[in-house]
Design a protein around this motif. Structure first.
Motif, short mmCIF file in Angstrom:
data_model
loop_
_atom_site.label_atom_id
_atom_site.label_comp_id
_atom_site.label_asym_id
_atom_site.label_seq_id
_atom_site.Cartn_x
_atom_site.Cartn_y
_atom_site.Cartn_z
N PRO A 168 0.82 -1.20 0.00
CA PRO A 168 0.00 0.00 0.00
C PRO A 168 0.87 1.26 0.00
O PRO A 168 1.95 1.29 0.59
CB PRO A 168 -0.80 -0.11 1.30
N ARG A 169 0.42 2.27 -0.67
CA ARG A 169 1.16 3.54 -0.76
C ARG A 169 0.20 4.57 -1.33
O ARG A 169 -1.01 4.29 -1.43
CB ARG A 169 2.38 3.37 -1.66
N ARG A 170 0.73 5.74 -1.70
CA ARG A 170 -0.14 6.74 -2.30
C ARG A 170 -0.82 6.13 -3.54
O ARG A 170 -0.15 5.56 -4.39
CB ARG A 170 0.68 7.97 -2.73
N GLY A 171 -2.11 6.19 -3.58
CA GLY A 171 -2.84 5.62 -4.71
C GLY A 171 -3.29 4.19 -4.49
O GLY A 171 -4.18 3.69 -5.16
N VAL A 172 -2.62 3.49 -3.55
CA VAL A 172 -2.98 2.09 -3.30
C VAL A 172 -3.43 1.94 -1.85
O VAL A 172 -2.61 1.86 -0.94
CB VAL A 172 -1.78 1.15 -3.57
#
Lengths: 250, 489
Positions: A168-172
């Motif tokens: 997970p990260r920005r956008g996810v």
């Protein structure tokens, strides 16, 4: 970056008790001999170079193996020869399942695989699950909980165990691959690794090179959510997706 | 801390043996686990490589324990570098206080829990409830036993003793759902009820299967997805970890993730593995803003201190020793009286709680050695059981729980075995004393409670031969005498 949290006041006394239980009076100064801790960034890089080269050389065999282990672990596996076919497979899955609301992550892969277009052609309009668009935690969560299907990319896919590493990260968002009852993961050939060892070797190097600025959180998704907690009867789809699809490009 | 009821082991196992429904469940489940494990090991590795993996895993865990202070310090630094908080709790009370403090500081009203055996040790649910905070177990099995007000029956299958009818009745009572025999339906009920809690909860509590020192990464091994929910939906994530959960390097996980699921459920890997080492990054879309890792001792130091028992801390809680144990297979988990059951429970409970209260547990074994053979980290459980039996019989005053009668008897035995004349004399006395209680070659029931009658309470004792071997030798066999048609009794 927020400041490093303080040491717990009981830490020193606690470690002292552990040490004396082990019959030592002094702390250990030199790192104990442990092979997988020893190699520095340069040697780890060398190791990963070999891992990557090996995986490149055996790619087509590894893709076949992934498809086999995934099928054995209750994934629905589809192989697409190109991005266009992959996009239409996603639309087909959504259509067949009668999906009404679909969320996807915002990742590079969707620039190559135009699922938005293919989904619209079957009457489904995908929403992007990201806090910028859903204004805060509660909204994002509601949106994820209401969706019938989630579609995301992966960072790696491990053939040995049919595990998809999702970071997970920005956008996810974490919930994109967790909350909806159906999940589709898109996998590109160069993301496929042979073994768990390969994955952790790469993870270690990424961490060393990023100097602590790597993700604090990632998941392996290795099949549908399952439980056998009532009478040892296997039941699919408790808290996570019960229907999982792997679309492999290649 | 959770109450230790191990003193009632004998009574409780008797009850379990008479419980037909339970016996049926045990038969069924054990067959399933044992078969699945054997099949996956055979198909993926074969005995030889599996053995090599076990050896390597045992060595890694043992070495980590020998340097535990070093590695705990390393975890502490790594997690704090990641932006998480680390705590060290000596006992259950301290650990409870730490969690409660975090909850109160943040005005937490609902806590969702992913499976944690340490939290069972702590008895944290009661503590939270007392403070008006609602704890909700989210592993389906744990949720069922929470509704039933019970403790886990098995490390990895906590509610395996419940039938679908019982689960349906519990859900009717607590969730107001319609009665059903359909297991799929029951799962949907639980999913819906728990979704609501996931949305409400401000705090998630999870256990830890492994804690990686070099990266500060906690690894969770789950199948349902509740572990992911617990570490994704709420604002705060608290990890409760026994201090022995540490492995040195992230690359070690490849080995342990091969061993654990195969040993536990016979799976190649579980559906989910979650790796978490700190709070979300500000740029992340979701995930907890706070991350707290609480290391718990709660009696583990007693195991670490004892050089023989130390290896018990290698345990990765797979449950294979339970599934393969002929004693566990008959009496199930509750009889052991505390959080851990089966062979591993029998060795850790006396050391972690109270040697005298749990004195019967080291004897809850036939010493057949299967537990040792299936253990993924090669804990020599039979040897540790014997070590504990030795403590029960001859340990110091805090450990020993023999009666003066037992000690007298064993003392007499000891002296008799070292002197032929004394042995003969005592054997003759025994022959005389048991004669009135002998039927058909067996001593059926001896009087005198409890020391002597204990020998025959649940088994027959072969009656002494009418003539001792020594007498036989003197009268018939010595000096070239040979019996006519073999020896008569």
């Amino acid at each position: 970056m927020s400041p490093t949290p303080e040491e717990h006041p009981n830490k020193a006394a606690f470690l002292l008790r552990v040490r004396s239980a082990l019959g030592r009076s002094e702390p250990i100064v030199h790192m104990p001999d442990h092979p997988s801790l020893k190699s520095n960034a340069a040697r780890q890089q060398e190791k990963v170079r070999t891992v990557v080269a090996r995986n490149q050389a055996r790619r087509s065999r590894t893709l076949d193996r992934l498809a086999r282990t995934a099928a054995a672990a209750s994934w629905n596996v589809r192989r697409a020869s190109d991005a266009e076919e992959a996009a239409s497979i996603v639309a087909e899955i959504a259509h067949d399942a009668g999906v009404k609301s679909l969320v996807r992550s915002a990742e590079d892969i969707f620039k190559r695989v135009d699922i938005d277009g293919s989904l619209r052609s079957v009457g489904v309009s995908p929403a992007i699950l990201a806090s910028g668009r859903s204004r805060g935690r509660g909204m994002l969560r509601d949106m994820a909980f209401r969706a019938d299907m989630g579609v995301t990319g992966v960072s790696y896919a491990i053939a040995e165990t049919a595990s998809c590493a999702v970071i997970p990260r920005r956008g996810v968002a974490r919930l994109a691959s967790l909350a909806p009852p159906r999940l589709v993961l898109l996998i590109e050939p160069e993301q496929v690794l042979e073994s768990l060892d390969d994955f952790f070797a790469i993870t270690r190097l990424n961490r060393m090179q990023a100097r602590g600025r790597t993700a604090n959180y990632f998941n392996f998704i290795s099949g549908p959510s399952r439980t056998a907690d009532i009478e040892q009867t296997l039941t699919i789809g408790v808290h996570g997706p019960g229907e999982v699809h792997m679309v492999i490009l290649g | 801390m959770a109450e230790v009821k191990s003193a009632e082991f004998k009574k409780a196992s008797g009850r379990a043996l008479r419980d037909e429904k339970l016996q049926h469940a045990l038969d069924h489940v054990m067959e399933h686990f044992v078969g699945a494990r054997a099949n996956i090991i055979e198909s993926d590795f074969g005995d030889e490589s599996w053995e090599a993996m076990r050896t390597r895993a045992a060595a890694i865990k043992q070495s980590t324990l020998e340097h535990l202070d070093y590695y705990l310090d390393m975890v502490d630094r790594s997690v704090r570098r990641n932006g998480g908080h680390v705590y060290f709790a000596d006992d259950a009370a301290q650990a409870n206080a730490i969690v409660l403090d975090i909850a109160k500081r943040n005005g937490v009203k609902t806590v969702i829990k992913s499976k944690s055996m340490v939290s069972e040790e702590m008895g944290i649910n009661h503590i939270l409830e007392r403070e008006g905070i609602e704890p909700v177990e989210t592993d389906l099995g744990e949720y069922i036993i929470q509704l039933a007000g019970e403790t886990p029956f098995h490390i990895i299958a906590p509610a395996m003793h419940k039938t679908r009818q019982e689960v349906s009745a519990l859900f009717q009572q607590w969730l107001k759902t319609a009665p059903t025999q359909d297991i799929k339906r029951l799962c949907v009920y639980a999913r819906d009820a728990l979704r609501e809690k996931f949305a409400q909860a401000d705090m998630g509590i999870s256990g830890a299967n492994f804690v990686v020192a070099e990266t500060g990464t906690v690894c969770l091994v789950t199948n349902e997805g509740n572990g992911r929910m617990t570490t994704s939906a709420p604002r705060i994530h608290v990890v409760l970890a026994g201090m022995e959960k540490v492995v040195p390097a992230i690359e070690d996980l490849a080995l342990f993730l091969r061993l654990l699921p195969r040993s536990a459920t016979g799976q190649r890997i579980t559906s989910y593995n979650t790796f978490v080492g700190g709070p979300r990054a500000p740029s992340d879309e979701d995930g907890p803003e706070e991350f707290h890792l609480v290391f718990v001792d709660n009696g583990r130091l007693n195991l670490l201190r004892d050089e023989v028992m130390r290896e018990a801390l290698r345990c990765i809680r797979c449950g294979a020793c339970l599934n393969h144990c002929p004693v566990y297979q008959k009496i199930g988990g509750h009889a052991y009286g505390w959080v851990y059951s089966g062979p591993i429970g029998a060795i850790v409970t006396p050391s972690m709680t109270n040697m005298k209260v749990a004195r019967d547990l080291p004897y809850a074994s036939t010493l057949c050695g299967t537990c040792k053979d299936v253990c993924p980290v090669k804990i020599d459980i039979p040897r540790l059981l014997l070590h504990l039996r030795h403590k029960v019989a001859e340990g110091d005053a805090s450990e020993r729980s023999t009666t003066w009668m037992e000690r007298l008897f064993v003392g007499q035995w000891h002296s008799a075995m070292r002197n032929r004349r004394a042995l003969e004399g005592k054997a003759n006395l025994g022959r005389l004393l048991t004669r009135p209680f002998t039927r058909g070659g067996n001593v059926r029931k001896l009087p005198f409670a409890p020391m002597v009658s204990g020998w025959t309470a649940s088994r027959d004792f072969p009656a002494p031969a009418p003539r001792s071997f020594a007498r036989l030798w003197r009268e018939e066999l010595a000096d070239g005498n040979t019996p006519a048609n073999g020896t008569e009794r």
